[in-house]
Design an enzyme around this catalytic site. Structure first.
Site, PDB file in Angstrom:
ATOM      1  N   LEU A  56       0.814  -1.215   0.000  1.00  0.00           N
ATOM      2  CA  LEU A  56       0.000   0.000   0.000  1.00  0.00           C
ATOM      3  C   LEU A  56       0.844   1.261   0.000  1.00  0.00           C
ATOM      4  O   LEU A  56       0.468   2.275  -0.589  1.00  0.00           O
ATOM      5  CB  LEU A  56      -0.933   0.006   1.214  1.00  0.00           C
ATOM      6  CG  LEU A  56      -1.997  -1.084   1.277  1.00  0.00           C
ATOM      7  CD1 LEU A  56      -2.779  -0.987   2.582  1.00  0.00           C
ATOM      8  CD2 LEU A  56      -2.943  -0.985   0.082  1.00  0.00           C
ATOM      9  N   GLY A  57       1.978   1.235   0.679  1.00  0.00           N
ATOM     10  CA  GLY A  57       2.815   2.431   0.744  1.00  0.00           C
ATOM     11  C   GLY A  57       4.113   2.156   1.470  1.00  0.00           C
ATOM     12  O   GLY A  57       4.218   1.222   2.270  1.00  0.00           O
ATOM     13  N   GLY A  59       7.257   4.172   3.658  1.00  0.00           N
ATOM     14  CA  GLY A  59       7.690   5.382   4.337  1.00  0.00           C
ATOM     15  C   GLY A  59       9.189   5.358   4.555  1.00  0.00           C
ATOM     16  O   GLY A  59       9.918   4.559   3.954  1.00  0.00           O
ATOM     17  N   VAL A  64       3.750  -0.589   4.432  1.00  0.00           N
ATOM     18  CA  VAL A  64       2.408  -0.997   4.829  1.00  0.00           C
ATOM     19  C   VAL A  64       1.795  -1.811   3.700  1.00  0.00           C
ATOM     20  O   VAL A  64       1.858  -1.424   2.525  1.00  0.00           O
ATOM     21  CB  VAL A  64       1.517   0.224   5.148  1.00  0.00           C
ATOM     22  CG1 VAL A  64       0.104  -0.228   5.544  1.00  0.00           C
ATOM     23  CG2 VAL A  64       2.131   1.059   6.273  1.00  0.00           C
ATOM     24  N   LYS A  85       1.862  -3.438   8.951  1.00  0.00           N
ATOM     25  CA  LYS A  85       3.058  -2.597   8.849  1.00  0.00           C
ATOM     26  C   LYS A  85       4.258  -3.338   9.410  1.00  0.00           C
ATOM     27  O   LYS A  85       4.208  -3.902  10.500  1.00  0.00           O
ATOM     28  CB  LYS A  85       2.872  -1.283   9.611  1.00  0.00           C
ATOM     29  CG  LYS A  85       4.093  -0.369   9.553  1.00  0.00           C
ATOM     30  CD  LYS A  85       3.843   0.976  10.223  1.00  0.00           C
ATOM     31  CE  LYS A  85       5.055   1.885  10.126  1.00  0.00           C
ATOM     32  NZ  LYS A  85       4.822   3.220  10.736  1.00  0.00           N
ATOM     33  N   ASP A 182       6.012  13.331  13.371  1.00  0.00           N
ATOM     34  CA  ASP A 182       6.167  13.401  11.915  1.00  0.00           C
ATOM     35  C   ASP A 182       4.846  13.801  11.263  1.00  0.00           C
ATOM     36  O   ASP A 182       4.376  13.159  10.328  1.00  0.00           O
ATOM     37  CB  ASP A 182       6.642  12.053  11.360  1.00  0.00           C
ATOM     38  CG  ASP A 182       7.154  12.157   9.925  1.00  0.00           C
ATOM     39  OD1 ASP A 182       7.599  13.255   9.523  1.00  0.00           O
ATOM     40  OD2 ASP A 182       7.113  11.144   9.207  1.00  0.00           O
TER      41      ASP A 182
END
Length: 329
Positions: A56-57, A59, A64, A85, A182
């Site tokens: 999904l993504g 960082g 994730v 995650k 963050d």
């Protein structure tokens, strides 16, 4: 990689961290004999239960995935999906990486709020020694995606509808002693059932809270997003609630105007150029709200004399006066 990411801790605390990873060793042998091996590749199924479907993504430290909970599926749950995650391969090689991920879980799990992402659990896959979090699977736009679609900023009513739940979530976190660390548009999502603030991976507890919790060692690892980082963070100070306030103020200004308050520069660069001297109230922001937002954008921490609860109060709807109610009739 053998360098630690965490601040030094007493030996006993370190032993306890690794004890959680020992599946078969006798408790009396853990402190003396257990040397955690490097995590292996991410398996297709984690913990014998969560089947990874797609990324999904990614960082700064983790990734994730969308995953299917096979246990829930077995019992007929029509929506057995979760977000999962785990730390990236580079970070997973550090000896204390799993403790770092647990720190995120411990902080976020303290927060029960409709606008903070819900975490389900922290686990370690025994075979691969990869730690992971399970959390609610969110669908919607992140604020950076919204901004790319709305380059002129949002009208006040729409902005207020985002600012109030976001500030409410941040204020709740601060009241419980949890610092986000963050805050930026990509860490806020407009989900189908409301806004969510997520990714407390760089978060820390306020001084004195959860003293045994591992803390990210800032001398060895710097992960601030520069254009949302307060000046004191860039100068080496510890994370604080005022630093979160600066970050969220940058996000709110961006939503109101469609542009970063300081040309997407870091606070250090912007201060050197004295960009705060020419900062103007966005046209779509009510004049009555500007003093609070302007204070939250101050470079110097001493001048940033407003907390998240006070900033929330400035953005909240105000009751109509008697004259306004009469005009409304």
């Amino acid at each position: 990689m053998s360098e630690t990411l965490l601040d030094p801790a007493p030996a006993a605390a370190s032993d306890l961290t690794y004890f959680a990873l020992a599946a078969t060793a006798a408790p009396s042998q853990v402190a003396a004999e257990r040397i955690p091996r490097a995590p292996g590749e991410l398996p297709e199924v984690l913990g014998g239960r969560y089947k990874i479907e797609r990324l999904l993504g990614v960082g700064g430290m983790g990734a994730v995935y969308r995953a299917r909970d096979l246990l829930r599926e077995q019992f007929g749950d029509p929506e057995p999906y979760v977000a999962l995650k785990t730390l990236s391969d580079d970070f997973a090689e550090y000896p204390d990486a799993n403790a770092l991920l647990y720190s995120e879980f411990a902080l976020t799990a303290r927060l029960t709020h409709p606008h903070v992402v819900r975490l389900f659990g922290f686990e370690v896959d025994v075979a691969s020694q990869r730690a992971f979090l399970t959390l609610e699977l969110l669908k919607g736009l992140t604020l950076d995606q919204l901004l790319s679609e709305r380059p002129e900023g949002l009208p006040w009513a729409e902005l207020q509808g985002i600012a109030v739940p976001l500030l409410d979530a941040l204020s709740h976190s601060h009241q419980l002693g949890v610092l986000h660390g963050d805050l930026k548009p990509s860490n806020v999502m407009l989900a189908e059932d409301g806004l969510r603030l997520f990714d407390y991976g760089l978060g820390q507890p306020v001084e004195g809270l959860l003293p045994g919790l591992p803390r990210l060692c800032r001398n060895r690892f710097s992960a601030w997003t520069p254009r949302y980082a307060a000046l004191e963070l860039l100068d080496g100070a510890a994370l604080s609630a005022p630093a979160d306030v600066y970050a969220v103020a940058c996000v709110l200004y961006e939503l109101a105007s469609g542009r970063h308050p300081f040309r997407r520069l870091s606070a250090k660069q912007a201060k050197a150029m004295q960009l705060d001297k020419v900062l103007q109230c966005p046209t779509q922001l009510p004049a009555a709200v500007w003093p609070a937002l302007r204070t939250a954008l101050a470079f110097d921490e001493q001048a940033r004399c407003i907390d998240s609860a006070e900033l929330l109060q400035a953005f909240q709807p105000r009751p109509r006066t008697r004259w306004q109610r009469w005009l409304g009739r």
